[in-house]
Design an enzyme around this catalytic site. Structure first.
Site, PDB file in Angstrom:
ATOM      1  N   GLU A  88      -7.310  16.341  31.600  1.00 22.23           N
ATOM      2  CA  GLU A  88      -8.427  16.209  32.891  1.00 22.23           C
ATOM      3  C   GLU A  88      -7.431  16.147  34.140  1.00 22.23           C
ATOM      4  O   GLU A  88      -7.359  14.947  34.493  1.00 22.23           O
ATOM      5  CB  GLU A  88      -9.041  15.166  32.664  1.00 22.23           C
ATOM      6  CG  GLU A  88     -10.401  15.210  31.657  1.00 22.23           C
ATOM      7  CD  GLU A  88     -11.279  14.315  31.650  1.00 22.23           C
ATOM      8  OE1 GLU A  88     -10.891  13.254  32.356  1.00 22.23           O
ATOM      9  OE2 GLU A  88     -12.408  14.384  30.880  1.00 22.23           O
ATOM     10  N   GLU A 140     -13.457  16.673  24.102  1.00 20.97           N
ATOM     11  CA  GLU A 140     -14.291  15.452  24.428  1.00 20.97           C
ATOM     12  C   GLU A 140     -16.017  15.569  24.835  1.00 20.97           C
ATOM     13  O   GLU A 140     -16.132  16.562  25.540  1.00 20.97           O
ATOM     14  CB  GLU A 140     -13.502  14.580  25.736  1.00 20.97           C
ATOM     15  CG  GLU A 140     -12.160  13.896  25.323  1.00 20.97           C
ATOM     16  CD  GLU A 140     -11.778  13.048  26.517  1.00 20.97           C
ATOM     17  OE1 GLU A 140     -12.715  12.434  27.438  1.00 20.97           O
ATOM     18  OE2 GLU A 140     -10.621  12.890  26.798  1.00 20.97           O
TER      19      GLU A 140
END
Length: 459
Positions: free
Chosen positions: A164, A361
């Site tokens: 991320e 995720e």
């Protein structure tokens, strides 16, 4: 019956700084989180810092045994740059011993490690040189990546460079949630550029490494962008949000270039990052083999209140929109929208060469989970079971329609430390009790998921 493909990767995700603990032992140097906690401990929930995460450094064998008992066949975590190369140059033999033992323990128990290199944990020695704002950070990262490939590439066959990257850019350079707590869009853009250049240089190191017989990726939070309406202004706002938050990373990683519209508007706004002539070739020649997708909630946007130029923040291009029909996680405040996974899959299929990918995720954070604990001490997290099942149904549909998704990893395996929030919101299949020597206790979702894994699907 929702049946998933053969050899589908069922697992969970975590990171070194959020699980290992042992933040100041065996040669590890401080990261920005270690130093920030030292400077401003009151900002951290319950005064819990990175020294006291999930104690995985000492309890990894127990965790791997629990993974095996659950039937998991994969697990994604990260290496701590500060542990492997404490000063950026010198290899820490104790770190090599720990990581090889940890990874081999997984492999010996049928759990494939997927290893990420950077999960928000900038070394303090590099932060003092400017962090990702300094171009030299890209070469330091490339050297770190090469070191990791040299040390572990014989046993690790799936790698990721960054987790991320949007987060450390937005939260650290357009907000206060990450160090250095800067509010400066021009500096944020330079950080973004250097982050992606570091990613491409790491991919290059992998291609040139003796152990390059696996695959390398980047893990992106691909929250799909939805406009408030089909009005021109809202559609334009959604386009800019998508370009800044999704395409800037995804185009670079998969296609080796940045969106031309984005380059143009940054130039017009005098926000273009500082570059060098050969950078375009580095990006173009070092694209990824697969994508890791983190998905929690969608991004809903509308037109800005006024078209401010020059641009000083993303809010000059779009602003958030609170969809009145949304389904909400009341324990965390986030929207629950399983359809987003399907939309991501179709986007990758139609616009990114149907590149292989996996859910790296997905999960549901809940505060005060003890409210759902039964007399036997088991958290009855039926809300999490429902959340995961709904998202898996959307993922199954995407796979049926030709999407090459090869795995689902929930965040996270055991409850873990979460930056400034510490243990406020719990995400794990296993509860961790910090007051009882980090005791691990399975939640109801652990047993449900073990059944899913055993059947390679669910009804």
């Amino acid at each position: 019956m929702y049946t998933f493909p053969k050899n589908f990767l069922w697992g969970a995700a975590a990171s070194a700084p959020q699980t290992e603990g042992a933040a100041s032992v065996d040669g590890k140097s401080p990261s920005t989180w270690d130093k920030w906690f030292e400077m401003e401990p009151d900002l951290f929930f319950d005064h819990v810092g990175p020294e006291h995460t999930s104690n995985t450094y000492y309890q990894y064998k127990e965790d791997v045994a629990n993974m095996k008992a659950m039937g998991m066949n994969s697990f994604r975590t990260s290496i701590a740059w500060t542990r492997l190369l404490p000063d950026g140059k010198t290899l820490n033999a104790q770190a090599v011993t720990f990581y090889r033992a940890y990874f081999q323990e997984m492999i010996d128990n049928g759990v494939e490690p997927i290893i990420n290199l950077f999960h928000f944990d900038m070394p303090w020695w590099l932060m003092e040189k400017g962090g990702w704002e300094a171009r030299e950070s890209t070469d330091h990262f490339a050297f770190y990546a090469k070191t990791a490939f040299d040390c572990f590439g014989d046993i690790i066959k799936k790698w990721a460079t960054f987790n991320e990257p949007l987060v450390h850019i937005e939260c650290g350079y357009m907000g206060d949630a990450h160090w250095p707590k800067v509010h400066d869009v021009k500096r944020a853009i330079q950080v973004a550029y250097h982050t992606l250049l570091a990613h491409a240089k790491a991919v290059k190191e992998y291609r040139n490494n003796q152990y390059n017989d696996g695959q390398i990726s980047i893990i992106l939070n691909l929250s799909p962008v939805y406009p408030k309406s089909q009005e021109k202004e809202d559609l334009e706002a959604a386009n800019w949000a998508d370009m800044l938050y999704i395409r800037s990373f995804l185009d670079c990683a998969v296609k080796g270039e940045f969106p031309h519209e984005l380059v143009s508007i940054l130039k017009d706004a005098q926000l273009s990052p500082t570059t060098e002539a050969n950078d375009k070739h580095i990006f173009k020649e070092n694209t990824v083999d697969f994508i890791g997708c983190n998905y929690y909630q969608p991004l809903r946007v509308q037109a800005p209140q006024s078209k401010k130029r020059p641009i000083t923040s993303p809010r000059d291009l779009f602003r958030g929109y609170d969809w009145p029909e949304k389904r909400i996680n009341p324990h965390r405040g986030w929207e629950i929208y399983p359809q987003g996974i399907y939309d991501i899959a179709m986007r990758l299929k139609e616009s990114y060469h149907n590149i292989p990918w996996f859910i790296s995720e997905n999960g549901m954070g809940v505060s005060e989970e003890t409210h759902y604990m039964d007399p036997q001490g088991i958290v009855q997290d039926t809300y999490r079971i429902e959340f995961v099942a709904d998202h898996l149904k959307a993922l199954h549909l995407a796979i049926e329609e030709g999407s090459p998704c090869f795995g689902y990893h929930m965040w996270t395996f055991t409850d873990c430390w979460s930056w400034l929030n510490a243990y406020k919101n719990r995400y794990g299949y296993y509860r961790i009790d910090l007051d009882k020597d980090y005791a691990r206790t399975p939640k109801a979702s652990r047993f449900w998921m073990a059944d899913v894994i055993k059947q390679n699907g669910f009804e």
